[in-house]
Write a protein that holds these residues in place. Structure first.
Motif, PDB file in Angstrom:
ATOM      1  N   PRO A  13      -8.046  -0.499   7.804  1.00  0.00           N
ATOM      2  CA  PRO A  13      -6.868  -0.779   8.633  1.00  0.00           C
ATOM      3  C   PRO A  13      -5.994   0.450   8.874  1.00  0.00           C
ATOM      4  O   PRO A  13      -5.403   0.594   9.938  1.00  0.00           O
ATOM      5  CB  PRO A  13      -6.110  -1.858   7.867  1.00  0.00           C
ATOM      6  CG  PRO A  13      -6.710  -1.946   6.531  1.00  0.00           C
ATOM      7  CD  PRO A  13      -8.057  -1.314   6.585  1.00  0.00           C
ATOM      8  N   LEU A  14      -5.930   1.351   7.897  1.00  0.00           N
ATOM      9  CA  LEU A  14      -5.153   2.576   8.098  1.00  0.00           C
ATOM     10  C   LEU A  14      -5.810   3.452   9.168  1.00  0.00           C
ATOM     11  O   LEU A  14      -5.139   3.987  10.044  1.00  0.00           O
ATOM     12  CB  LEU A  14      -5.020   3.357   6.785  1.00  0.00           C
ATOM     13  CG  LEU A  14      -4.169   2.709   5.699  1.00  0.00           C
ATOM     14  CD1 LEU A  14      -4.330   3.449   4.381  1.00  0.00           C
ATOM     15  CD2 LEU A  14      -2.711   2.650   6.107  1.00  0.00           C
ATOM     16  N   SER A  15      -7.120   3.568   9.106  1.00  0.00           N
ATOM     17  CA  SER A  15      -7.861   4.373  10.089  1.00  0.00           C
ATOM     18  C   SER A  15      -7.749   3.792  11.490  1.00  0.00           C
ATOM     19  O   SER A  15      -7.659   4.531  12.469  1.00  0.00           O
ATOM     20  CB  SER A  15      -9.335   4.475   9.701  1.00  0.00           C
ATOM     21  OG  SER A  15      -9.463   5.169   8.491  1.00  0.00           O
TER      22      SER A  15
ATOM     23  N   ASP B 233       3.839   4.061   7.925  1.00  0.00           N
ATOM     24  CA  ASP B 233       4.999   3.423   7.315  1.00  0.00           C
ATOM     25  C   ASP B 233       5.454   2.186   8.102  1.00  0.00           C
ATOM     26  O   ASP B 233       6.116   1.320   7.544  1.00  0.00           O
ATOM     27  CB  ASP B 233       6.147   4.440   7.210  1.00  0.00           C
ATOM     28  CG  ASP B 233       7.102   4.114   6.091  1.00  0.00           C
ATOM     29  OD1 ASP B 233       6.648   3.796   4.982  1.00  0.00           O
ATOM     30  OD2 ASP B 233       8.321   4.165   6.326  1.00  0.00           O
ATOM     31  N   ASN B 234       5.074   2.102   9.348  1.00  0.00           N
ATOM     32  CA  ASN B 234       5.434   0.942  10.179  1.00  0.00           C
ATOM     33  C   ASN B 234       4.371  -0.147  10.150  1.00  0.00           C
ATOM     34  O   ASN B 234       4.477  -1.125  10.888  1.00  0.00           O
ATOM     35  CB  ASN B 234       5.684   1.383  11.632  1.00  0.00           C
ATOM     36  CG  ASN B 234       6.968   2.170  11.748  1.00  0.00           C
ATOM     37  OD1 ASN B 234       7.999   1.767  11.238  1.00  0.00           O
ATOM     38  ND2 ASN B 234       6.902   3.316  12.400  1.00  0.00           N
ATOM     39  N   MET B 235       3.366   0.000   9.315  1.00  0.00           N
ATOM     40  CA  MET B 235       2.270  -0.976   9.247  1.00  0.00           C
ATOM     41  C   MET B 235       2.539  -2.070   8.219  1.00  0.00           C
ATOM     42  O   MET B 235       3.267  -1.874   7.245  1.00  0.00           O
ATOM     43  CB  MET B 235       0.959  -0.283   8.853  1.00  0.00           C
ATOM     44  CG  MET B 235       0.321   0.531   9.923  1.00  0.00           C
ATOM     45  SD  MET B 235      -1.266   1.195   9.357  1.00  0.00           S
ATOM     46  CE  MET B 235      -2.235  -0.310   9.180  1.00  0.00           C
ATOM     47  N   VAL B 236       1.888  -3.188   8.459  1.00  0.00           N
ATOM     48  CA  VAL B 236       1.845  -4.294   7.502  1.00  0.00           C
ATOM     49  C   VAL B 236       0.379  -4.692   7.388  1.00  0.00           C
ATOM     50  O   VAL B 236      -0.287  -4.923   8.393  1.00  0.00           O
ATOM     51  CB  VAL B 236       2.698  -5.493   7.997  1.00  0.00           C
ATOM     52  CG1 VAL B 236       2.542  -6.677   7.067  1.00  0.00           C
ATOM     53  CG2 VAL B 236       4.159  -5.083   8.115  1.00  0.00           C
ATOM     54  N   ILE B 237      -0.140  -4.733   6.164  1.00  0.00           N
ATOM     55  CA  ILE B 237      -1.533  -5.131   5.925  1.00  0.00           C
ATOM     56  C   ILE B 237      -1.519  -6.391   5.065  1.00  0.00           C
ATOM     57  O   ILE B 237      -0.935  -6.398   3.986  1.00  0.00           O
ATOM     58  CB  ILE B 237      -2.335  -4.018   5.229  1.00  0.00           C
ATOM     59  CG1 ILE B 237      -2.339  -2.741   6.077  1.00  0.00           C
ATOM     60  CG2 ILE B 237      -3.764  -4.472   4.951  1.00  0.00           C
ATOM     61  CD1 ILE B 237      -2.993  -1.539   5.399  1.00  0.00           C
TER      62      ILE B 237
ATOM     63  N   THR C 246       0.857  -1.193   0.000  1.00  0.00           N
ATOM     64  CA  THR C 246       0.000   0.000   0.000  1.00  0.00           C
ATOM     65  C   THR C 246       0.888   1.235   0.000  1.00  0.00           C
ATOM     66  O   THR C 246       1.855   1.303   0.754  1.00  0.00           O
ATOM     67  CB  THR C 246      -0.893   0.012   1.260  1.00  0.00           C
ATOM     68  OG1 THR C 246      -1.709  -1.163   1.256  1.00  0.00           O
ATOM     69  CG2 THR C 246      -1.769   1.236   1.315  1.00  0.00           C
ATOM     70  N   TYR C 247       0.539   2.188  -0.830  1.00  0.00           N
ATOM     71  CA  TYR C 247       1.258   3.467  -0.864  1.00  0.00           C
ATOM     72  C   TYR C 247       0.298   4.568  -0.448  1.00  0.00           C
ATOM     73  O   TYR C 247      -0.828   4.641  -0.943  1.00  0.00           O
ATOM     74  CB  TYR C 247       1.790   3.750  -2.271  1.00  0.00           C
ATOM     75  CG  TYR C 247       2.426   5.114  -2.403  1.00  0.00           C
ATOM     76  CD1 TYR C 247       3.649   5.389  -1.799  1.00  0.00           C
ATOM     77  CD2 TYR C 247       1.802   6.128  -3.115  1.00  0.00           C
ATOM     78  CE1 TYR C 247       4.232   6.649  -1.911  1.00  0.00           C
ATOM     79  CE2 TYR C 247       2.382   7.378  -3.232  1.00  0.00           C
ATOM     80  CZ  TYR C 247       3.591   7.629  -2.623  1.00  0.00           C
ATOM     81  OH  TYR C 247       4.169   8.869  -2.730  1.00  0.00           O
ATOM     82  N   VAL C 248       0.753   5.415   0.480  1.00  0.00           N
ATOM     83  CA  VAL C 248      -0.041   6.551   0.924  1.00  0.00           C
ATOM     84  C   VAL C 248       0.792   7.815   0.764  1.00  0.00           C
ATOM     85  O   VAL C 248       1.860   7.930   1.361  1.00  0.00           O
ATOM     86  CB  VAL C 248      -0.473   6.409   2.403  1.00  0.00           C
ATOM     87  CG1 VAL C 248      -1.336   7.578   2.822  1.00  0.00           C
ATOM     88  CG2 VAL C 248      -1.181   5.084   2.656  1.00  0.00           C
ATOM     89  N   ALA C 249       0.299   8.731  -0.052  1.00  0.00           N
ATOM     90  CA  ALA C 249       0.923  10.046  -0.189  1.00  0.00           C
ATOM     91  C   ALA C 249       0.092  11.004   0.657  1.00  0.00           C
ATOM     92  O   ALA C 249      -1.099  11.169   0.418  1.00  0.00           O
ATOM     93  CB  ALA C 249       0.930  10.491  -1.645  1.00  0.00           C
TER      94      ALA C 249
ATOM     95  N   ASP D   1       3.880  -4.580   3.209  1.00  0.00           N
ATOM     96  CA  ASP D   1       4.256  -3.302   3.806  1.00  0.00           C
ATOM     97  C   ASP D   1       3.383  -2.156   3.317  1.00  0.00           C
ATOM     98  O   ASP D   1       2.866  -2.181   2.199  1.00  0.00           O
ATOM     99  CB  ASP D   1       5.710  -2.956   3.460  1.00  0.00           C
ATOM    100  CG  ASP D   1       6.701  -3.857   4.169  1.00  0.00           C
ATOM    101  OD1 ASP D   1       6.358  -4.401   5.232  1.00  0.00           O
ATOM    102  OD2 ASP D   1       7.831  -3.996   3.657  1.00  0.00           O
ATOM    103  N   VAL D   2       3.273  -1.165   4.181  1.00  0.00           N
ATOM    104  CA  VAL D   2       2.669   0.111   3.813  1.00  0.00           C
ATOM    105  C   VAL D   2       3.817   1.100   3.650  1.00  0.00           C
ATOM    106  O   VAL D   2       4.713   1.169   4.487  1.00  0.00           O
ATOM    107  CB  VAL D   2       1.691   0.609   4.901  1.00  0.00           C
ATOM    108  CG1 VAL D   2       1.194   2.015   4.589  1.00  0.00           C
ATOM    109  CG2 VAL D   2       0.520  -0.364   5.057  1.00  0.00           C
TER     110      VAL D   2
END
Length: 189
Positions: A111-113, A158-162, A13-16, A166-167
């Motif tokens: 999961p991000l929320s 950035d420390n998450m894993v879904i 997952t990429y989050v900008a 990796d995120v």
């Protein structure tokens, strides 16, 4: 080919993270994000083959104006990607209205929320940029306060894993240069 398990909603997952007030979500920022994805090691396996971008790109969109495949700016940017990366095909598809449960991006939001539960991002890390009525009085201070909050948020995500993947999250500085590049729509010929 022919393996049902090869089709999945999982992957990196990429989050900008951008300040919507200082650099909103546009077709141009999406184009910048696409180019960033193409360079990230986390996406190398799913986006590249023998060092080159895979020849077919599928883009799932919610159909909003900044992503709608019927709009000329979107078409111009996708043609630019097509030529730049020597692609064989680009498919942009949208879900019908009211079908957000099937939107792959929205499947990542939960999961991000969840990681934000209880997280407090201070709005005034470097001092208050607001006046007594809550209006911005110092735009430069507002930007650096948002940057601080954006970097903390990027660090959390950035420390998450879904689903075992990796995120990659990063704060993106406000920059109008991406807005200045809108490829010309080629003639039908």
């Amino acid at each position: 080919m022919g393996r049902a398990e090869a089709i999945t909603y999982s992957g990196p997952t990429y989050v900008a993270i951008r300040s919507d007030k200082h650099s909103s979500s546009t077709v141009s920022t999406h184009a910048v994000d696409f180019n960033q994805l193409a360079t990230l090691n986390n996406f190398k396996e799913i986006m590249r083959d023998e060092g080159c971008l895979k020849p077919v790109v599928l883009i799932s969109s919610d159909g909003e104006p900044d992503e709608n495949p019927r709009y000329p700016k979107v078409i111009s940017h996708e043609i630019h990607h097509f030529v730049k990366h020597d692609l064989d095909a680009i498919f942009i598809f949208t879900n019908a209205p009211g079908r957000s449960a099937f939107n792959r991006v929205e499947r990542r939001i939960a999961p991000l929320s969840r990681e934000l539960s209880g997280l407090i991002l201070p709005h005034d890390s470097y001092g208050s940029h607001l006046d007594e009525q809550g209006r911005t009085k110092d735009h430069d201070l507002e930007k650096i306060n948002f940057q601080k909050a954006g970097k903390v948020l990027a660090e959390v995500w950035d420390n998450m894993v879904i689903d075992g993947h990796d995120v990659v999250a990063e704060y993106v500085e406000p920059d109008d240069s991406s807005e200045s590049f809108i490829p010309d729509l080629p003639s039908p010929q």
